[in-house]
Design a protein around this motif. Structure first.
Motif, PDB file in Angstrom:
ATOM      1  N   PHE A  42      27.536 -16.897 -34.258  1.00 50.29           N
ATOM      2  CA  PHE A  42      28.698 -16.095 -34.644  1.00 50.29           C
ATOM      3  C   PHE A  42      28.374 -15.175 -35.824  1.00 50.29           C
ATOM      4  O   PHE A  42      28.791 -14.006 -35.841  1.00 50.29           O
ATOM      5  CB  PHE A  42      29.870 -17.007 -34.977  1.00 50.29           C
ATOM      6  N   VAL A  43      27.649 -15.694 -36.814  1.00 52.00           N
ATOM      7  CA  VAL A  43      27.289 -14.861 -37.964  1.00 52.00           C
ATOM      8  C   VAL A  43      26.342 -13.740 -37.537  1.00 52.00           C
ATOM      9  O   VAL A  43      26.437 -12.603 -38.016  1.00 52.00           O
ATOM     10  CB  VAL A  43      26.673 -15.735 -39.071  1.00 52.00           C
ATOM     11  N   SER A  57      19.850  -1.995 -30.122  1.00 54.62           N
ATOM     12  CA  SER A  57      20.017  -2.961 -29.041  1.00 54.62           C
ATOM     13  C   SER A  57      18.669  -3.391 -28.476  1.00 54.62           C
ATOM     14  O   SER A  57      18.464  -4.570 -28.149  1.00 54.62           O
ATOM     15  CB  SER A  57      20.872  -2.351 -27.930  1.00 54.62           C
ATOM     16  N   PHE A  58      17.735  -2.452 -28.376  1.00 56.75           N
ATOM     17  CA  PHE A  58      16.386  -2.817 -27.913  1.00 56.75           C
ATOM     18  C   PHE A  58      15.666  -3.666 -28.952  1.00 56.75           C
ATOM     19  O   PHE A  58      15.029  -4.676 -28.607  1.00 56.75           O
ATOM     20  CB  PHE A  58      15.593  -1.544 -27.605  1.00 56.75           C
ATOM     21  N   LEU A  59      15.738  -3.277 -30.220  1.00 58.44           N
ATOM     22  CA  LEU A  59      15.074  -4.057 -31.268  1.00 58.44           C
ATOM     23  C   LEU A  59      15.688  -5.448 -31.417  1.00 58.44           C
ATOM     24  O   LEU A  59      15.042  -6.361 -31.932  1.00 58.44           O
ATOM     25  CB  LEU A  59      15.151  -3.303 -32.600  1.00 58.44           C
ATOM     26  N   LEU A  87      24.038 -10.168 -24.127  1.00 58.58           N
ATOM     27  CA  LEU A  87      25.232  -9.505 -23.592  1.00 58.58           C
ATOM     28  C   LEU A  87      26.183  -9.077 -24.702  1.00 58.58           C
ATOM     29  O   LEU A  87      26.719  -7.950 -24.683  1.00 58.58           O
ATOM     30  CB  LEU A  87      25.947 -10.452 -22.625  1.00 58.58           C
ATOM     31  N   ALA A  88      26.405  -9.959 -25.683  1.00 61.42           N
ATOM     32  CA  ALA A  88      27.338  -9.615 -26.754  1.00 61.42           C
ATOM     33  C   ALA A  88      26.809  -8.460 -27.597  1.00 61.42           C
ATOM     34  O   ALA A  88      27.572  -7.562 -27.994  1.00 61.42           O
ATOM     35  CB  ALA A  88      27.587 -10.845 -27.636  1.00 61.42           C
ATOM     36  N   THR A  89      25.502  -8.446 -27.871  1.00 59.28           N
ATOM     37  CA  THR A  89      24.930  -7.357 -28.668  1.00 59.28           C
ATOM     38  C   THR A  89      25.039  -6.031 -27.926  1.00 59.28           C
ATOM     39  O   THR A  89      25.418  -5.004 -28.513  1.00 59.28           O
ATOM     40  CB  THR A  89      23.465  -7.664 -29.005  1.00 59.28           C
ATOM     41  N   ASN A  90      24.694  -6.026 -26.653  1.00 62.83           N
ATOM     42  CA  ASN A  90      24.809  -4.790 -25.868  1.00 62.83           C
ATOM     43  C   ASN A  90      26.256  -4.306 -25.805  1.00 62.83           C
ATOM     44  O   ASN A  90      26.522  -3.103 -25.844  1.00 62.83           O
ATOM     45  CB  ASN A  90      24.268  -5.012 -24.461  1.00 62.83           C
ATOM     46  N   ARG A  91      27.179  -5.262 -25.723  1.00 62.78           N
ATOM     47  CA  ARG A  91      28.593  -4.897 -25.680  1.00 62.78           C
ATOM     48  C   ARG A  91      29.060  -4.327 -27.013  1.00 62.78           C
ATOM     49  O   ARG A  91      29.754  -3.304 -27.066  1.00 62.78           O
ATOM     50  CB  ARG A  91      29.417  -6.129 -25.323  1.00 62.78           C
ATOM     51  N   LEU A 125      17.177  -3.548 -19.655  1.00 62.35           N
ATOM     52  CA  LEU A 125      15.804  -3.846 -20.066  1.00 62.35           C
ATOM     53  C   LEU A 125      15.785  -4.908 -21.170  1.00 62.35           C
ATOM     54  O   LEU A 125      14.990  -5.860 -21.116  1.00 62.35           O
ATOM     55  CB  LEU A 125      15.113  -2.567 -20.548  1.00 62.35           C
ATOM     56  N   SER A 126      16.657  -4.768 -22.166  1.00 58.92           N
ATOM     57  CA  SER A 126      16.670  -5.722 -23.274  1.00 58.92           C
ATOM     58  C   SER A 126      17.115  -7.104 -22.800  1.00 58.92           C
ATOM     59  O   SER A 126      16.542  -8.121 -23.211  1.00 58.92           O
ATOM     60  CB  SER A 126      17.583  -5.223 -24.392  1.00 58.92           C
ATOM     61  N   LEU A 127      18.125  -7.153 -21.918  1.00 61.09           N
ATOM     62  CA  LEU A 127      18.611  -8.451 -21.447  1.00 61.09           C
ATOM     63  C   LEU A 127      17.558  -9.150 -20.586  1.00 61.09           C
ATOM     64  O   LEU A 127      17.301 -10.360 -20.757  1.00 61.09           O
ATOM     65  CB  LEU A 127      19.902  -8.256 -20.652  1.00 61.09           C
ATOM     66  N   ALA A 128      16.932  -8.419 -19.667  1.00 65.95           N
ATOM     67  CA  ALA A 128      15.912  -9.022 -18.804  1.00 65.95           C
ATOM     68  C   ALA A 128      14.711  -9.496 -19.613  1.00 65.95           C
ATOM     69  O   ALA A 128      14.186 -10.604 -19.392  1.00 65.95           O
ATOM     70  CB  ALA A 128      15.473  -8.015 -17.739  1.00 65.95           C
TER      71      ALA A 128
END
Length: 556
Positions: A345-346, A366-368, A430-434, A445-448
């Motif tokens: 969460f943090v 998001s990639f990093l 998923l949360a970061t990309n969102r 690419l980042s999720l895979a």
């Protein structure tokens, strides 16, 4: 009598040092160099931070001392919670207590010996982290050696006072509830406390210290900087003492030092007196075994239902059932799930607070995030995956004599670890990309890549754990801090860094295409990148596994 017990510890430590093998000496030297490098890295980081803050016109010193007060308050809370955990194990479940309690030794002498041991082990590491901060503060502000000497004078009673509070809570808790169940409650409460403290520190947004615009008025900001930080707690006494030492006010420094020493001595001596009356009651109750309800022996296992639903071979079901029972019976495991949830969460809160206005910059972050989330997964692997083979302990002979192949056992441990860690990776990805609103290519690419990295880290954890098994250790921390743990973490970080480097090629071409560059995609480079990623993962997935399997087969 206390001197005899302390002499026993010194002789034991001396004998351990004298009879170290060559391997152990090299290992300890490597860890010492790594620890020194970490402390020096902290010093350089604190130096840059404080130098930046000191350059703020007019209010630079106020910001620095406000940050110091906050750091000391957090240190006080961490030492108190650490003492709560350490004293529980040291005072009531230490292996040598069976000998000491039956020896002709006064009860208060036993308490003195174990409580001093608890105070030391719960505070020394956090105290060491304070040293580079104070050295950086002295260098940036131009304070002399007297300032550092004053810190050393204040630090000992400060840490002892914080540790004594945790010690007192444990002593009274076991006296009021003398049961082995209390240990489980303490583990959960302490884990929850650490999660809350960490969350409160992050949610308080300390970046406001260098962003006056975050507050509505300049006067409000100045009042915030000048206001005492928890003035009733010893952390503020130490802050005032350091400030007096920095300004050369010897009388004010002596007063604050007297307060700290008197408070530490009063609380600790009071605990020693009370221990003669209540310590044995808690110790006796803590040795009782807990009552557990035994389920019906012919129940259908949840693992069997899951395997039947998925249409999988049920030969691994007993292994999964055994692993689940062992994992959840140890309260230290599932209490640490609270810490993991708090960290997640943090982490996501910090991502959401990043000041990113450009869509391209958001996609880049998001990639990093694959790298930073990969480091989180590697840390979880060091805590849960790598020690899973070694935690078989003295029951390893039972596993070896059972009609179960070692390869099947390693597969079961991999799946048991990979499923929850993949869930954590999916949440982070998923949360970061969102939150960052990354473009579709970057998000996929980042999720895979994060999922593949998670599987690779899990496979390496099982492989390295089998390659460096430690079946005769007292606790899991000895497995984590072993040479095998160090090599596993180094290999994991190298693997994550290599994956980021390889994936940076298609990401660079993707950004060139977004910026309108003609013929941005070089398909030869893209194919080379895919081949390099496949080769790297093939090595990571196969080599540690095969080496670990061979090591276990040859283990006697």
């Amino acid at each position: 009598m206390l001197l005899v017990l302390l002499k026993r510890k010194l002789l034991s430590a001396r004998n351990r040092i004298l009879f170290l093998t060559s391997y152990e000496r090299i290992r300890n030297m490597a860890f010492s160099l790594a620890a020194f490098g970490l402390v020096y890295g902290l010093y350089r980081g604190f130096l840059r931070l404080l130098a930046y803050l000191s350059a703020v016109p007019l209010i630079g010193p106020l910001i620095i001392w406000k940050l110091t007060a906050m750091a000391l308050l957090m240190t006080f809370a961490m030492v108190a919670i650490s003492s709560l955990l350490t004293s529980l194990t040291t005072l009531y479940y230490s292996r040598d207590l069976n000998f000491l309690m039956n020896a002709p030794v006064p009860l208060r002498a036993v308490f003195l010996d174990k409580s001093l041991e608890s105070i030391f082990f719960s505070s020394w590491m956090i105290g060491v982290v304070l040293i580079p901060y104070v050295l950086a503060l002295a260098k940036v502000s131009g304070y002399g050696a007297g300032f550092f000497a004053g810190f050393l004078v204040l630090c000992a009673p400060f840490l002892m006072l914080a540790a004594s509070l945790g010690l007192a809570f444990t002593l009274f808790l076991l006296y009021c509830f003398p049961s082995s169940r209390t240990r489980d409650v303490v583990w959960v409460l302490s884990s929850l406390s650490l999660t809350v403290v960490y969350g409160l520190v992050r949610f308080s947004e300390p970046e406001k210290l260098v962003r006056p615009d975050a507050l509505h008025r300049v006067a409000e900001y100045l009042n915030y900087l000048q206001a005492p930080t928890a003035p009733l707690l010893p952390s503020w006494w130490m802050t005032q003492g350091l400030l007096a030492a920095a300004n050369g006010k010897s009388e004010a420094f002596a007063l604050e030092a007297t307060f700290l020493m008197a408070a530490a001595a009063t609380i600790y001596l009071g605990l020693v007196y009370l221990a003669g009356r209540i310590y044995f009651i808690g110790y006796s109750g803590a040795q009782e075994s807990a009552r557990r309800a035994i389920p019906w022996p012919f129940e259908v296992l949840a693992e069997s239902k899951c395997f039947r639903f998925l249409g999988l071979d049920e030969s691994l079901v007993p292994l999964f059932w055994r692993e689940r029972k062992v994992f959840f019976r140890d309260v230290k495991h599932w209490s640490q799930l609270l810490l993991i949830l708090g960290l997640v969460f943090v982490y996501l809160f910090s991502i959401a607070r990043l000041p990113l206005d450009s869509p391209d910059l958001r996609s880049l972050v998001s990639f990093l995030n694959v790298g930073t989330a990969g480091f989180v997964i590697a840390a979880l692997g060091l805590r849960f995956t790598f020690p899973s083979i070694s935690l078989e302990g003295r029951s390893w002979w039972v596993v070896r004599s059972a009609p179960v192949g070692l390869d099947a056992l390693m597969r079961q441990k991999f799946l048991f670890s990979a499923v929850p860690m993949t869930a954590v990776a999916l949440v982070l990805g998923l949360a970061t990309n969102r939150l960052l609103s990354a473009d579709a290519f970057t998000a996929w690419l980042s999720l895979a890549s994060l999922i593949v990295i998670t599987w690779g880290v899990c496979l390496m954890g099982i492989g390295f754990g089998a390659l460096f098994p430690m079946f005769h250790v007292e606790n899991i921390h000895q497995v984590e801090s072993s040479l095998g743990g160090f090599l596993y973490m180094a290999a994991s970080l190298f693997y994550i860094g290599a994956m980021i480097l390889i994936l940076s090629w298609p990401m660079q071409m993707h950004f060139h295409a977004r910026f309108g560059r003609p013929e941005a995609w070089d398909w030869n480079v893209a194919f080379l990148s895919a081949a390099a990623a496949a080769l790297l993962n093939l090595i990571v997935f196969i080599v540690p596994w095969k080496l670990g399997l061979k090591s276990l087969e040859n283990h006697e």
